[in-house]
Motif scaffolding. Structure first.
Motif, PDB file in Angstrom:
ATOM      1  N   ALA A 141       0.828  -1.204   0.000  1.00 50.39           N
ATOM      2  CA  ALA A 141       0.000   0.000   0.000  1.00 50.39           C
ATOM      3  C   ALA A 141       0.864   1.257   0.000  1.00 50.39           C
ATOM      4  CB  ALA A 141      -0.936  -0.004   1.206  1.00 50.39           C
ATOM      5  N   LYS A 142       1.942   1.269   0.784  1.00 48.51           N
ATOM      6  CA  LYS A 142       2.852   2.418   0.791  1.00 48.51           C
ATOM      7  C   LYS A 142       3.490   2.614  -0.590  1.00 48.51           C
ATOM      8  CE  LYS A 142       4.136   2.206   5.686  1.00 48.51           C
ATOM      9  NZ  LYS A 142       5.260   1.959   6.643  1.00 48.51           N
ATOM     10  N   LYS A 143       3.900   1.517  -1.191  1.00 49.08           N
ATOM     11  CA  LYS A 143       4.515   1.596  -2.514  1.00 49.08           C
ATOM     12  C   LYS A 143       3.533   2.145  -3.540  1.00 49.08           C
ATOM     13  CE  LYS A 143       6.905  -1.307  -5.895  1.00 49.08           C
ATOM     14  NZ  LYS A 143       7.354  -2.689  -6.211  1.00 49.08           N
ATOM     15  N   TRP A 144       2.287   1.678  -3.447  1.00 44.65           N
ATOM     16  CA  TRP A 144       1.271   2.159  -4.390  1.00 44.65           C
ATOM     17  C   TRP A 144       0.981   3.650  -4.175  1.00 44.65           C
ATOM     18  CZ3 TRP A 144      -3.757   4.007  -3.602  1.00 44.65           C
ATOM     19  CH2 TRP A 144      -4.529   4.147  -4.764  1.00 44.65           C
ATOM     20  N   ARG A 145       0.926   4.080  -2.888  1.00 41.21           N
ATOM     21  CA  ARG A 145       0.676   5.500  -2.616  1.00 41.21           C
ATOM     22  C   ARG A 145       1.835   6.369  -3.102  1.00 41.21           C
ATOM     23  NH1 ARG A 145      -1.683   3.396   2.291  1.00 41.21           N
ATOM     24  NH2 ARG A 145       0.336   3.621   3.353  1.00 41.21           N
ATOM     25  N   ASN A 146       3.075   5.885  -2.921  1.00 40.08           N
ATOM     26  CA  ASN A 146       4.228   6.655  -3.396  1.00 40.08           C
ATOM     27  C   ASN A 146       4.219   6.791  -4.914  1.00 40.08           C
ATOM     28  OD1 ASN A 146       5.167   6.980  -0.776  1.00 40.08           O
ATOM     29  ND2 ASN A 146       6.434   5.120  -0.870  1.00 40.08           N
ATOM     30  N   GLU A 147       3.929   5.675  -5.599  1.00 36.41           N
ATOM     31  CA  GLU A 147       3.877   5.736  -7.063  1.00 36.41           C
ATOM     32  C   GLU A 147       2.749   6.644  -7.536  1.00 36.41           C
ATOM     33  OE1 GLU A 147       3.568   1.785  -8.457  1.00 36.41           O
ATOM     34  OE2 GLU A 147       5.664   1.255  -7.989  1.00 36.41           O
ATOM     35  N   LYS A 148       1.609   6.588  -6.830  1.00 38.29           N
ATOM     36  CA  LYS A 148       0.494   7.455  -7.194  1.00 38.29           C
ATOM     37  C   LYS A 148       0.860   8.920  -6.974  1.00 38.29           C
ATOM     38  CE  LYS A 148      -4.425   8.211  -6.304  1.00 38.29           C
ATOM     39  NZ  LYS A 148      -5.591   7.801  -5.471  1.00 38.29           N
ATOM     40  N   GLY A 149       1.600   9.207  -5.873  1.00 40.85           N
ATOM     41  CA  GLY A 149       2.031  10.586  -5.621  1.00 40.85           C
ATOM     42  C   GLY A 149       3.002  11.075  -6.670  1.00 40.85           C
ATOM     43  N   LYS A 150       3.927  10.193  -7.106  1.00 44.24           N
ATOM     44  CA  LYS A 150       4.880  10.581  -8.144  1.00 44.24           C
ATOM     45  C   LYS A 150       4.173  10.878  -9.459  1.00 44.24           C
ATOM     46  CE  LYS A 150       8.775   7.975  -6.241  1.00 44.24           C
ATOM     47  NZ  LYS A 150       9.711   6.843  -6.482  1.00 44.24           N
ATOM     48  N   HIS A 151       3.207  10.036  -9.809  1.00 43.69           N
ATOM     49  CA  HIS A 151       2.468  10.266 -11.046  1.00 43.69           C
ATOM     50  C   HIS A 151       1.674  11.564 -10.969  1.00 43.69           C
ATOM     51  CE1 HIS A 151       3.508   6.609 -13.123  1.00 43.69           C
ATOM     52  NE2 HIS A 151       3.118   5.862 -12.087  1.00 43.69           N
ATOM     53  N   ALA A 152       1.089  11.828  -9.786  1.00 46.32           N
ATOM     54  CA  ALA A 152       0.324  13.065  -9.628  1.00 46.32           C
ATOM     55  C   ALA A 152       1.230  14.289  -9.723  1.00 46.32           C
ATOM     56  CB  ALA A 152      -0.425  13.054  -8.291  1.00 46.32           C
ATOM     57  N   ALA A 153       2.427  14.192  -9.148  1.00 47.70           N
ATOM     58  CA  ALA A 153       3.366  15.315  -9.211  1.00 47.70           C
ATOM     59  C   ALA A 153       3.846  15.574 -10.637  1.00 47.70           C
ATOM     60  CB  ALA A 153       4.537  15.046  -8.280  1.00 47.70           C
ATOM     61  N   SER A 154       4.187  14.488 -11.335  1.00 50.56           N
ATOM     62  CA  SER A 154       4.642  14.659 -12.727  1.00 50.56           C
ATOM     63  C   SER A 154       3.527  15.203 -13.609  1.00 50.56           C
ATOM     64  CB  SER A 154       5.126  13.313 -13.269  1.00 50.56           C
ATOM     65  OG  SER A 154       4.080  12.353 -13.278  1.00 50.56           O
ATOM     66  N   TRP A 155       2.291  14.775 -13.364  1.00 45.56           N
ATOM     67  CA  TRP A 155       1.160  15.292 -14.114  1.00 45.56           C
ATOM     68  C   TRP A 155       0.927  16.761 -13.821  1.00 45.56           C
ATOM     69  CZ3 TRP A 155      -1.638  13.724 -18.095  1.00 45.56           C
ATOM     70  CH2 TRP A 155      -2.833  14.389 -18.377  1.00 45.56           C
ATOM     71  N   ALA A 156       1.143  17.167 -12.579  1.00 43.97           N
ATOM     72  CA  ALA A 156       0.974  18.579 -12.213  1.00 43.97           C
ATOM     73  C   ALA A 156       2.066  19.428 -12.882  1.00 43.97           C
ATOM     74  CB  ALA A 156       1.027  18.745 -10.702  1.00 43.97           C
TER      75      ALA A 156
END
Length: 241
Positions: free
Chosen positions: A221-236
């Motif tokens: 779950a932590k790994k998935w949240r980190n990857e989701k945060g990275k994708h959100a940051a790159s998209w921003a």
């Protein structure tokens, strides 16, 4: 015989109808359904009868252990036969049961607990009301006399099995027998409570596996949240750029 051999014979008889149906399916190029039809023709497995059989067996063993101590040893041999019989029944006679998760054996656990509690009472009563207690405390008993037969305390003076004089409680022996029964009952209850507390309801390896599984899920779950945060940051960054 009733739960294994008879259903197996009925299954062999019903196979004749299945062979006729199999021939009809082959004509219509649907022979791949023959195994499924054969499985559906078998009766559904009901675990209630097997649970009830085992609980009744346990009841006979523990409720009257004082009267027949070898019953526990005999059940070991009969259970070996029962295991093979159930294996044959599940593999050849009944439909394959659907696997479901269960934390306990359900209401049967409470039934077994009640049987254990009742077995303490029955075995203590069998011990103090038979000649087993007389072998341990002969001072509480005396040999039967003619007046005991007339008063209905014993049927005859001499024991039929060994020919020795029958034994009856002395005048104040009833009080001591009641005290012995009371003490034995409480000692056995204490032993049951101690054993129940000493044996964990969940083995250590199961608890360890549950902790390992929970830790693995948390890490994923932590790994998935980190990857989701990275994708959100790159998209921003792309949106602002």
């Amino acid at each position: 015989l009733l739960e294994t051999i008879l259903p197996f014979i009925m299954k062999q008889v019903s196979k004749r109808k299945l062979r006729q149906l199999e021939g009809e399916l082959k004509k219509t190029d649907q022979s791949q359904y023959t195994d499924a039809l054969e499985a559906l023709s078998q009766p559904e497995y009901e675990q209630f009868d097997d649970f009830m059989e085992m609980v009744i067996e346990v009841g006979y063993v523990i409720l009257f252990a004082d009267a027949f101590p070898l019953a526990a040893l005999l059940t070991v041999a009969t259970n070996v036969v029962e295991i093979k019989s159930d294996l044959f029944k599940l593999a050849q006679v009944y439909q394959r049961p659907v696997a479901t998760r269960a934390a306990t054996i359900g209401v049967w656990r409470r039934v077994l607990q009640v049987l254990v509690a009742l077995s303490i009472v029955t075995n203590v009563l069998l011990f103090v009301m038979s000649e087993q207690l007389a072998a341990w405390t002969p001072s509480l008993y005396r040999e039967a006399e003619e007046k005991d037969v007339l008063n209905g305390r014993v049927a005859r003076i001499l024991d039929e099995t060994g020919g020795a004089p029958d034994l009856v409680l002395k005048k104040r022996g009833t009080v001591y027998v009641a005290m012995i029964a009371f003490g034995l009952e409480h000692c056995l209850i204490l032993a049951v409570v101690v054993i129940a507390m000493a044996i964990p309801s969940r083995p250590e390896w199961v608890s360890e596996e549950i902790r390992r599984t929970a830790w693995y899920k948390e890490e994923q779950a932590k790994k998935w949240r980190n990857e989701k945060g990275k994708h959100a940051a790159s998209w921003a960054r792309r949106e602002t750029g």
